[in-house]
Scaffold this motif. Structure first.
Motif, PDB file in Angstrom:
ATOM      1  N   UNK A   1      46.868  33.460  36.720  1.00 29.71           N
ATOM      2  CA  UNK A   1      47.135  33.317  38.125  1.00 29.71           C
ATOM      3  C   UNK A   1      45.977  33.845  38.960  1.00 29.71           C
ATOM      4  N   UNK A   2      45.284  34.879  38.501  1.00 31.46           N
ATOM      5  CA  UNK A   2      44.132  35.401  39.232  1.00 31.46           C
ATOM      6  C   UNK A   2      42.862  34.805  38.638  1.00 31.46           C
ATOM      7  N   UNK A   3      42.029  34.230  39.479  1.00 36.80           N
ATOM      8  CA  UNK A   3      40.758  33.678  39.033  1.00 36.80           C
ATOM      9  C   UNK A   3      39.702  34.755  38.885  1.00 36.80           C
ATOM     10  N   UNK A   4      39.542  35.563  39.956  1.00 40.88           N
ATOM     11  CA  UNK A   4      38.625  36.691  39.906  1.00 40.88           C
ATOM     12  C   UNK A   4      38.937  37.659  41.027  1.00 40.88           C
ATOM     13  N   UNK A   5      38.514  38.889  40.837  1.00 39.89           N
ATOM     14  CA  UNK A   5      38.625  39.945  41.834  1.00 39.89           C
ATOM     15  C   UNK A   5      37.204  40.341  42.183  1.00 39.89           C
ATOM     16  N   UNK A   6      36.911  40.506  43.465  1.00 40.46           N
ATOM     17  CA  UNK A   6      35.562  40.856  43.900  1.00 40.46           C
ATOM     18  C   UNK A   6      35.510  42.311  44.354  1.00 40.46           C
ATOM     19  N   UNK A   7      34.477  43.009  43.896  1.00 42.67           N
ATOM     20  CA  UNK A   7      34.226  44.394  44.270  1.00 42.67           C
ATOM     21  C   UNK A   7      32.880  44.451  44.974  1.00 42.67           C
ATOM     22  N   UNK A   8      32.853  45.039  46.162  1.00 46.32           N
ATOM     23  CA  UNK A   8      31.604  45.203  46.894  1.00 46.32           C
ATOM     24  C   UNK A   8      30.787  46.352  46.333  1.00 46.32           C
ATOM     25  N   UNK A   9      29.482  46.147  46.186  1.00 42.81           N
ATOM     26  CA  UNK A   9      28.592  47.166  45.628  1.00 42.81           C
ATOM     27  C   UNK A   9      27.349  47.297  46.509  1.00 42.81           C
ATOM     28  N   UNK A  22      30.393  48.866  30.644  1.00 43.22           N
ATOM     29  CA  UNK A  22      31.785  49.284  30.578  1.00 43.22           C
ATOM     30  C   UNK A  22      32.665  48.258  29.882  1.00 43.22           C
ATOM     31  N   UNK A  23      32.490  46.992  30.199  1.00 43.90           N
ATOM     32  CA  UNK A  23      33.409  45.951  29.736  1.00 43.90           C
ATOM     33  C   UNK A  23      32.944  45.213  28.484  1.00 43.90           C
ATOM     34  N   UNK A  24      31.800  45.576  27.948  1.00 44.46           N
ATOM     35  CA  UNK A  24      31.271  44.880  26.770  1.00 44.46           C
ATOM     36  C   UNK A  24      32.205  44.989  25.575  1.00 44.46           C
ATOM     37  N   UNK A  25      32.859  46.129  25.380  1.00 46.10           N
ATOM     38  CA  UNK A  25      33.769  46.285  24.244  1.00 46.10           C
ATOM     39  C   UNK A  25      35.011  45.415  24.372  1.00 46.10           C
ATOM     40  N   UNK A  26      35.287  44.911  25.568  1.00 53.50           N
ATOM     41  CA  UNK A  26      36.411  43.989  25.771  1.00 53.50           C
ATOM     42  C   UNK A  26      35.958  42.532  25.628  1.00 53.50           C
ATOM     43  N   UNK A  27      34.692  42.334  25.271  1.00 53.11           N
ATOM     44  CA  UNK A  27      34.163  40.990  25.089  1.00 53.11           C
ATOM     45  C   UNK A  27      33.626  40.357  26.354  1.00 53.11           C
ATOM     46  N   UNK A  28      33.463  41.148  27.409  1.00 49.47           N
ATOM     47  CA  UNK A  28      32.980  40.611  28.695  1.00 49.47           C
ATOM     48  C   UNK A  28      31.475  40.752  28.812  1.00 49.47           C
ATOM     49  N   UNK A  29      30.904  39.844  29.597  1.00 47.73           N
ATOM     50  CA  UNK A  29      29.474  39.867  29.893  1.00 47.73           C
ATOM     51  C   UNK A  29      29.262  39.153  31.226  1.00 47.73           C
ATOM     52  N   UNK A  30      28.063  39.243  31.764  1.00 45.35           N
ATOM     53  CA  UNK A  30      27.743  38.503  32.989  1.00 45.35           C
ATOM     54  C   UNK A  30      27.717  37.021  32.618  1.00 45.35           C
ATOM     55  N   UNK A  31      28.625  36.265  33.230  1.00 45.08           N
ATOM     56  CA  UNK A  31      28.733  34.834  32.957  1.00 45.08           C
ATOM     57  C   UNK A  31      27.950  33.993  33.948  1.00 45.08           C
ATOM     58  N   UNK A  32      27.868  34.470  35.174  1.00 46.76           N
ATOM     59  CA  UNK A  32      27.174  33.736  36.234  1.00 46.76           C
ATOM     60  C   UNK A  32      26.566  34.747  37.187  1.00 46.76           C
ATOM     61  N   UNK A  37      25.792  37.991  44.037  1.00 44.88           N
ATOM     62  CA  UNK A  37      27.114  38.037  43.403  1.00 44.88           C
ATOM     63  C   UNK A  37      26.966  37.670  41.931  1.00 44.88           C
ATOM     64  N   UNK A  38      27.713  38.378  41.088  1.00 46.14           N
ATOM     65  CA  UNK A  38      27.715  38.088  39.655  1.00 46.14           C
ATOM     66  C   UNK A  38      29.165  38.125  39.164  1.00 46.14           C
ATOM     67  N   UNK A  39      29.475  37.223  38.239  1.00 43.88           N
ATOM     68  CA  UNK A  39      30.812  37.127  37.664  1.00 43.88           C
ATOM     69  C   UNK A  39      30.771  37.631  36.230  1.00 43.88           C
ATOM     70  N   UNK A  40      31.661  38.571  35.918  1.00 44.21           N
ATOM     71  CA  UNK A  40      31.705  39.198  34.608  1.00 44.21           C
ATOM     72  C   UNK A  40      33.056  38.907  33.978  1.00 44.21           C
ATOM     73  N   UNK A  41      33.038  38.461  32.727  1.00 41.09           N
ATOM     74  CA  UNK A  41      34.283  38.170  32.031  1.00 41.09           C
ATOM     75  C   UNK A  41      34.019  37.650  30.641  1.00 41.09           C
ATOM     76  N   UNK A  47      40.440  35.105  33.870  1.00 40.43           N
ATOM     77  CA  UNK A  47      40.193  35.980  35.020  1.00 40.43           C
ATOM     78  C   UNK A  47      38.895  36.767  34.852  1.00 40.43           C
ATOM     79  N   UNK A  48      38.169  36.903  35.960  1.00 40.41           N
ATOM     80  CA  UNK A  48      36.871  37.578  35.940  1.00 40.41           C
ATOM     81  C   UNK A  48      36.825  38.661  37.004  1.00 40.41           C
ATOM     82  N   UNK A  49      35.827  39.520  36.864  1.00 42.98           N
ATOM     83  CA  UNK A  49      35.505  40.521  37.859  1.00 42.98           C
ATOM     84  C   UNK A  49      34.189  40.085  38.495  1.00 42.98           C
ATOM     85  N   UNK A  50      34.175  39.967  39.811  1.00 44.41           N
ATOM     86  CA  UNK A  50      32.941  39.630  40.510  1.00 44.41           C
ATOM     87  C   UNK A  50      32.448  40.877  41.229  1.00 44.41           C
ATOM     88  N   UNK A  51      31.157  41.105  41.188  1.00 45.77           N
ATOM     89  CA  UNK A  51      30.541  42.193  41.943  1.00 45.77           C
ATOM     90  C   UNK A  51      29.554  41.558  42.901  1.00 45.77           C
TER      91      UNK A  51
END
Length: 123
Positions: A1-9, A22-32, A37-41, A47-51
């Motif tokens: 249901x959630x596509x991505x969440x964005x965090x301002x940095x 932090x998220x590499x052990x969960x199998x995540x990496x910078x995808x775009x 802006x960068x999308x990590x997942x 669902x991804x985390x965007x910064x």
């Protein structure tokens, strides 16, 4: 249901290092990575985390009461993510522990920009 969440940095390079590490052990990496802006997942289909640095060019401001919760997969993984976040420069907002007996185990940190994160396991 959630596509991505964005965090301002404030510093994209520092934020990419923090979240990728932090998220590499969960199998995540910078995808775009589009510069500000960068999308990590794990994949663009999950669902991804965007910064990002704010579009308006103003300083980022972590919200009071806003939090991004990341499923860890196990209580041990909650502990590991919490410890890794602290090692990467996060600040403790609540050490790992059982929050709701038998139902919710979690830990809380603030990233180097002050954004609040939770790592959790239900059950």
């Amino acid at each position: 249901m959630i596509g991505y969440v964005t965090i301002g940095v404030s510093d994209m390079a520092k934020a990419k290092d923090f979240y990728s590490g932090l998220l590499s052990d969960l199998g995540a990496k910078v995808l775009l990575d589009m510069g500000r802006i960068a999308f990590i997942g794990k994949s663009m289909a999950e669902p991804m985390l965007a910064i990002c640095t704010p579009f308006d060019g103003e300083s980022n401001h972590p919200g009071n009461g806003n939090m991004t919760a990341l499923p860890a997969g196990s209580k041990e993984a909650v502990d590991q993510l919490y410890q890794k976040a602290i090692e990467l420069g996060a600040i403790c907002e609540g050490e790992p522990g059982q929050r709701i007996p038998g139902q919710f185990y979690g830990a809380y940190v603030r990233d180097p920009d002050g954004n609040k994160l939770a790592f959790f396991q239900f059950g």
